[in-house]
Write a protein that holds these residues in place. Sequence first.
Motif, PDB file in Angstrom:
ATOM      1  N   THR A 109       0.846  -1.192   0.000  1.00  0.00           N
ATOM      2  CA  THR A 109       0.000   0.000   0.000  1.00  0.00           C
ATOM      3  C   THR A 109       0.885   1.247   0.000  1.00  0.00           C
ATOM      4  N   ASP A 110       0.271   2.410  -0.100  1.00  0.00           N
ATOM      5  CA  ASP A 110       1.014   3.667  -0.109  1.00  0.00           C
ATOM      6  C   ASP A 110       0.550   4.529   1.060  1.00  0.00           C
ATOM      7  N   PRO A 111       1.350   4.659   2.120  1.00  0.00           N
ATOM      8  CA  PRO A 111       2.638   3.990   2.335  1.00  0.00           C
ATOM      9  C   PRO A 111       2.429   2.535   2.772  1.00  0.00           C
ATOM     10  N   PRO A 112       3.485   1.710   2.706  1.00  0.00           N
ATOM     11  CA  PRO A 112       3.357   0.342   3.224  1.00  0.00           C
ATOM     12  C   PRO A 112       2.918   0.382   4.687  1.00  0.00           C
ATOM     13  N   LEU A 113       1.952  -0.449   5.050  1.00  0.00           N
ATOM     14  CA  LEU A 113       1.282  -0.328   6.339  1.00  0.00           C
ATOM     15  C   LEU A 113       2.025  -1.029   7.469  1.00  0.00           C
ATOM     16  N   THR A 114       2.298  -0.267   8.521  1.00  0.00           N
ATOM     17  CA  THR A 114       2.731  -0.876   9.775  1.00  0.00           C
ATOM     18  C   THR A 114       1.520  -1.585  10.371  1.00  0.00           C
ATOM     19  N   THR A 115       1.697  -2.827  10.793  1.00  0.00           N
ATOM     20  CA  THR A 115       0.535  -3.594  11.235  1.00  0.00           C
ATOM     21  C   THR A 115       0.940  -4.661  12.241  1.00  0.00           C
ATOM     22  N   ILE A 116      -0.049  -5.239  12.868  1.00  0.00           N
ATOM     23  CA  ILE A 116       0.146  -6.377  13.771  1.00  0.00           C
ATOM     24  C   ILE A 116      -0.236  -7.630  13.003  1.00  0.00           C
ATOM     25  N   ARG A 117       0.692  -8.535  12.837  1.00  0.00           N
ATOM     26  CA  ARG A 117       0.472  -9.731  12.025  1.00  0.00           C
ATOM     27  C   ARG A 117      -0.198 -10.839  12.837  1.00  0.00           C
ATOM     28  N   GLN A 118      -1.337 -11.290  12.340  1.00  0.00           N
ATOM     29  CA  GLN A 118      -1.953 -12.491  12.906  1.00  0.00           C
ATOM     30  C   GLN A 118      -1.170 -13.719  12.438  1.00  0.00           C
ATOM     31  N   PRO A 119      -0.895 -14.677  13.322  1.00  0.00           N
ATOM     32  CA  PRO A 119      -0.214 -15.905  12.895  1.00  0.00           C
ATOM     33  C   PRO A 119      -1.192 -16.845  12.192  1.00  0.00           C
ATOM     34  N   VAL A 120      -1.573 -16.474  10.978  1.00  0.00           N
ATOM     35  CA  VAL A 120      -2.650 -17.166  10.273  1.00  0.00           C
ATOM     36  C   VAL A 120      -2.358 -18.648  10.097  1.00  0.00           C
ATOM     37  N   HIS A 121      -1.168 -18.977   9.612  1.00  0.00           N
ATOM     38  CA  HIS A 121      -0.864 -20.376   9.315  1.00  0.00           C
ATOM     39  C   HIS A 121      -0.908 -21.221  10.584  1.00  0.00           C
ATOM     40  N   ALA A 122      -0.299 -20.733  11.648  1.00  0.00           N
ATOM     41  CA  ALA A 122      -0.277 -21.500  12.900  1.00  0.00           C
ATOM     42  C   ALA A 122      -1.680 -21.667  13.477  1.00  0.00           C
ATOM     43  N   MET A 123      -2.473 -20.593  13.444  1.00  0.00           N
ATOM     44  CA  MET A 123      -3.827 -20.654  13.999  1.00  0.00           C
ATOM     45  C   MET A 123      -4.708 -21.592  13.189  1.00  0.00           C
ATOM     46  N   ALA A 124      -4.659 -21.461  11.865  1.00  0.00           N
ATOM     47  CA  ALA A 124      -5.506 -22.289  11.008  1.00  0.00           C
ATOM     48  C   ALA A 124      -5.131 -23.761  11.131  1.00  0.00           C
ATOM     49  N   THR A 125      -3.837 -24.038  11.168  1.00  0.00           N
ATOM     50  CA  THR A 125      -3.386 -25.426  11.282  1.00  0.00           C
ATOM     51  C   THR A 125      -3.808 -26.027  12.606  1.00  0.00           C
ATOM     52  N   ALA A 126      -3.654 -25.267  13.682  1.00  0.00           N
ATOM     53  CA  ALA A 126      -4.051 -25.764  15.001  1.00  0.00           C
ATOM     54  C   ALA A 126      -5.547 -26.043  15.057  1.00  0.00           C
ATOM     55  N   ALA A 127      -6.330 -25.166  14.446  1.00  0.00           N
ATOM     56  CA  ALA A 127      -7.784 -25.352  14.456  1.00  0.00           C
ATOM     57  C   ALA A 127      -8.177 -26.619  13.710  1.00  0.00           C
TER      58      ALA A 127
END
Length: 361
Positions: free
Chosen positions: A308-326
């Motif tokens: 994005t413009d500017p590239p967004l500072t963000t908090i990353r959800q651990p998607v792969h770990a959460m989805a795999t655990a579920a």
Amino acid sequence: MGGVTLSPPRGDARPEPRGDRGGDAPRLADIAVQAGVSEATVSRVLNGKAGVAGSTRHRVLAALDVLGYERPVRLRRRSAGLVGLVVPELTNPIFPAFAQVIEQVLAGHGYTPVLCTQMPGGATEDELVEQLEERGVTGIVFLSGLHADSAADPARYAGLTARGVPYVLINGFNERIDAHFVSPDDRAAARMAVHHLVELGHRRIGLAIGPTRHVPSRRKAEGFTQALADFLDLPPEQAEAWTHSTLYGVEGGHAAASVLLDRGCTGIVCASDLMALGAIRAARTRGLDVPSGLSVVGFDDSPLIAFTDPPLTTIRQPVHAMATAAVNALLEEIQGNPVQRTEFVFQPELVVRGSTARPGA
């Protein structure tokens, strides 16, 4: 399209080309490189021979898929069953990201995912569940569903349990539901974002969240309040004055940012990346530059958000770990091995990019 050039002996299985991709067809060596295994291993998998670990076999089949070739008929498995995936929408890119991982893990275990999406005026969660049950699903994954809404009746989930339908719930804990939950640490996420802005020199920091009846929003607000107390020695009433609840999405972020800017905030923490993009838009409509005029932090680290413009500072959800655990928890339930019915909380990660800076920098 040219024929597939493979090195196994005559009679060995060959991947079947799918569509016209142009250029030369991949050789056995190409599949081996894509899968990270030897050509001999690829040959054994393609011919359905024993002596190959399940994870290795899966990598070879995945390589065939990536290279655009159909699997040999002898390798096409029968589905172990249908598993429903109920998501609130697909316009927010974090939901397709979760869905992709969930579907990949399910497919790796032989299950066929059935994606069900809600939309305004469309089928409700209860209607989708009824349709899934009619189709005989072996289990259901709920992502940011009614379980996350404290105003919703949790009895619908008790009904699933009574009917013997295994399920798992992602993003949104509800103590009135006896189930396996998987969540990011929303309180820690808000705390990370506030701490980052405080370190940059911000003292007037706002929070843009969704409806407070949603558990993730309420938890982010709790983390935000505690962070302002710990890092800036501000009382809870100040945190409340700098918190604005609205609808999720770009429009909601724009509306919340407009209110918070009027209150003098120089940095805003948002409950989603889409809300953060709305906050950036609100700043620019006022002639403010991001990040010098307003610093913005998102939440999710959705695909493409780094561009994005500017590239967004963000908090990353651990998607792969959460989805795999579920999915793993759900499959244990399906196989008759009850898992601990509690909430598993995963730690998020701060990703610093270009949308945050010192005030006036």
